[in-house]
Scaffold this active site. Structure first.
Site, mmCIF file in Angstrom:
data_model
loop_
_atom_site.group_PDB
_atom_site.id
_atom_site.type_symbol
_atom_site.label_atom_id
_atom_site.label_comp_id
_atom_site.label_asym_id
_atom_site.label_seq_id
_atom_site.Cartn_x
_atom_site.Cartn_y
_atom_site.Cartn_z
ATOM 1 N N SER A 227 1.029 -1.326 0.032
ATOM 2 C CA SER A 227 -0.040 0.109 0.014
ATOM 3 C C SER A 227 0.940 1.164 0.030
ATOM 4 O O SER A 227 1.951 1.262 0.256
ATOM 5 C CB SER A 227 -0.836 0.207 1.156
ATOM 6 N N LYS A 228 0.147 2.431 -0.178
ATOM 7 C CA LYS A 228 1.082 3.677 -0.276
ATOM 8 C C LYS A 228 1.742 3.767 1.080
ATOM 9 O O LYS A 228 2.546 4.809 1.063
ATOM 10 C CB LYS A 228 -0.056 4.770 -0.715
ATOM 11 N N ARG A 229 1.195 3.415 2.084
ATOM 12 C CA ARG A 229 1.743 3.662 3.307
ATOM 13 C C ARG A 229 2.905 2.628 3.796
ATOM 14 O O ARG A 229 3.793 2.990 4.349
ATOM 15 C CB ARG A 229 0.602 3.495 4.326
#
Ligand code: GLU
Length: 457
Positions: A227-229
């Site tokens: 994920s982007k995180r």
């Protein structure tokens, strides 16, 4: 030019991440492979979540990666505008067409898309209410990567919200029709939307494009989608850290594709020639930051001297503008950077790795010092070396090496007896480029000053 038209359709709602970059890259590769057209379309209908800075990041990241678009914002094209926020009239017009064909109705202030087929009511346990279902034949999607996928779309769905804004499925399909898109290459997370999209294409009487859903990218450790995180997920992070865009692109090519042999480093021209759909793996690809770092090192090693020095300077300017390295003489800066090129894994190591070459005020690592001074009589060796410096030829690394060896031989010792203590004295540490290279770059006078200062301390 071939008829192939592909598009990358990002939403400017967050940072530009590795998954988006790969989707853009695979579209670009397919366009270049087929001699088709690569369109950039900005899906910015979600006014609440769009931000101008994220939009600029999309342009900057694509440009940095070298993924030039043939049509889209900034370059124009025959099917613009290319930002959905500027296409409201087109959506109204397409909505009117669907309405004229009897395929819409209003309910609760929203506009719904009406599926064709017999209607019946069932109680939905999950939603705890009675819903209207429609008996429709399954949509068969002949996905260029996934193969045959069948999905049933059995409920009408909203295409314009009660606030008057069109929903993603509607604008996405309308634009693929209006922009004459022939191949939809996108992340597998959109596979579940595809049956809705197919129903809309058919309702408009438009040809259904070919779909190619790219497998997910799994996070480096553990199960699940990246994920982007996740650490290392953002393209701009690599840009900031001085990664070479060619290295990142090469790495991204191998996230779900391979040239059919075990080559890893590939010129982009080779990838363009070999890339095709199918050819993209069906299985998920795992992100491996170490592999990316390694790829970057391989590219850095191969940079011609001028190019490497320019990259190093740009990196210092962008990330360490106050570094003493930038105030040094240009020829000296160049000599230091070329000395370190074969030694570093990435440009981000340069400031620390070269620090003592740009100041006389460098720290001496106490642990290394204790270790180096524990054996033999290193202070005597330093004294001898300092005295011998005047007679050593500083023209090349080999000349310096021969000079030190001659000194060692005259004392019945070896090169190694001088090396560690000399390194400690001129750098304060036990890691770094070759000692002879450091001597050459620093020059006789500075080497002598450093040796003498160390002896005096
Ligand atoms: N705006 C969508 C996204 O960012 C694009 C989906 C598509 O490529 O069709 O995921």
């Amino acid at each position: 030019m071939s008829q192939v038209r592909v598009r990358f359709a990002p939403s400017p709602t967050g940072f530009f991440h590795i998954g988006s970059a790969r989707t853009a890259l695979f579209n670009w590769l397919y366009a270049r492979h087929t001699g088709g057209t690569f369109v950039l379309r900005i899906e910015d209908t979600d006014k609440e979540r769009n931000r101008e800075e994220f939009l600029n990041l999309i342009y900057d990241s694509l440009t940095w990666l070298g993924l030039n678009w043939d049509e889209g914002p900034q370059v124009g094209g025959a099917y613009g505008p290319y930002r959905q926020s500027e296409r409201a009239d087109i959506y109204r017009e397409y909505l009117a067409r669907l309405t004229a064909a009897g395929r819409t109705y209003e309910k609760d202030g929203a506009v719904w898309f009406k599926l064709l087929g017999e209607r019946y009511e069932v109680f939905d346990d999950h939603r705890k209410k009675t819903v209207t279902k429609v008996r429709t034949p399954p949509s068969v999607i002949d996905d260029r990567i996934r193969g045959r996928v069948e999905r049933v779309e059995d409920e009408d769905f909203v295409i314009f919200r009660s606030d008057g804004n069109p929903v993603f499925h509607f604008v996405n399909v309308v634009d693929d029709i209006a922009m004459r898109i022939t191949h939809v290459i996108r992340g597998e997370d959109h596979l579940s939307n595809t049956s809705k999209h197919v129903e809309l294409f058919k309702a408009f009487g438009a040809p259904v494009p070919q779909f190619a859903h790219i497998p997910l990218i799994l996070k480096q450790d553990g199960p699940g989608k990246m994920s982007k995180r996740d650490k290392g997920a953002l393209v701009e992070e690599y840009q900031r850290r001085g990664y070479l865009p060619e290295a990142l692109v090469n790495f991204l090519c191998l996230l779900g594709w391979n040239p059919g042999d075990d080559r890893e480093k590939l010129p982009i021209a080779d990838v363009v020639r070999l890339f095709d759909l199918p050819g993209v793996n069906q299985s998920n690809a795992r992100f491996d930051e170490r592999k990316l770092a390694h790829m970057n090192m391989v590219y850095l090693l191969e940079q011609p001297a001028d190019q490497f020095v320019a990259l190093a300077r740009r990196y210092f300017e962008a990330q360490h503008p106050a570094a003493p390295a930038l105030r040094a003489d240009a020829a000296y800066f160049r000599a230091v950077m070329l000395l370190c090129q074969p030694k570093i894994k990435g440009l981000e190591e340069l400031p620390a790795y070269t620090a003592y070459l740009f100041t006389e005020d460098y720290p001496v690592d106490p642990k290394v010092k204790d270790k180096v001074l524990a054996k033999g009589d290193p202070r005597a060796r330093l004294r001898e070396l300092s005295d011998a410096l005047a007679g050593i030829d500083f023209a090349s690394d080999t000349a310096i090496e021969e000079g030190i060896k001659a000194l060692a031989t005259s004392r019945g010792l070896g090169f190694g007896d001088y090396q560690a203590v000399a390194r400690l004295a001129v750098s304060g540490t036990n890691v770094g480029p070759s000692i002879t290279g450091m001597f050459r770059v620093l020059g006789r006078d500075r080497v002598r000053q450093r040796l003498d200062r160390f002896l005096a301390a």
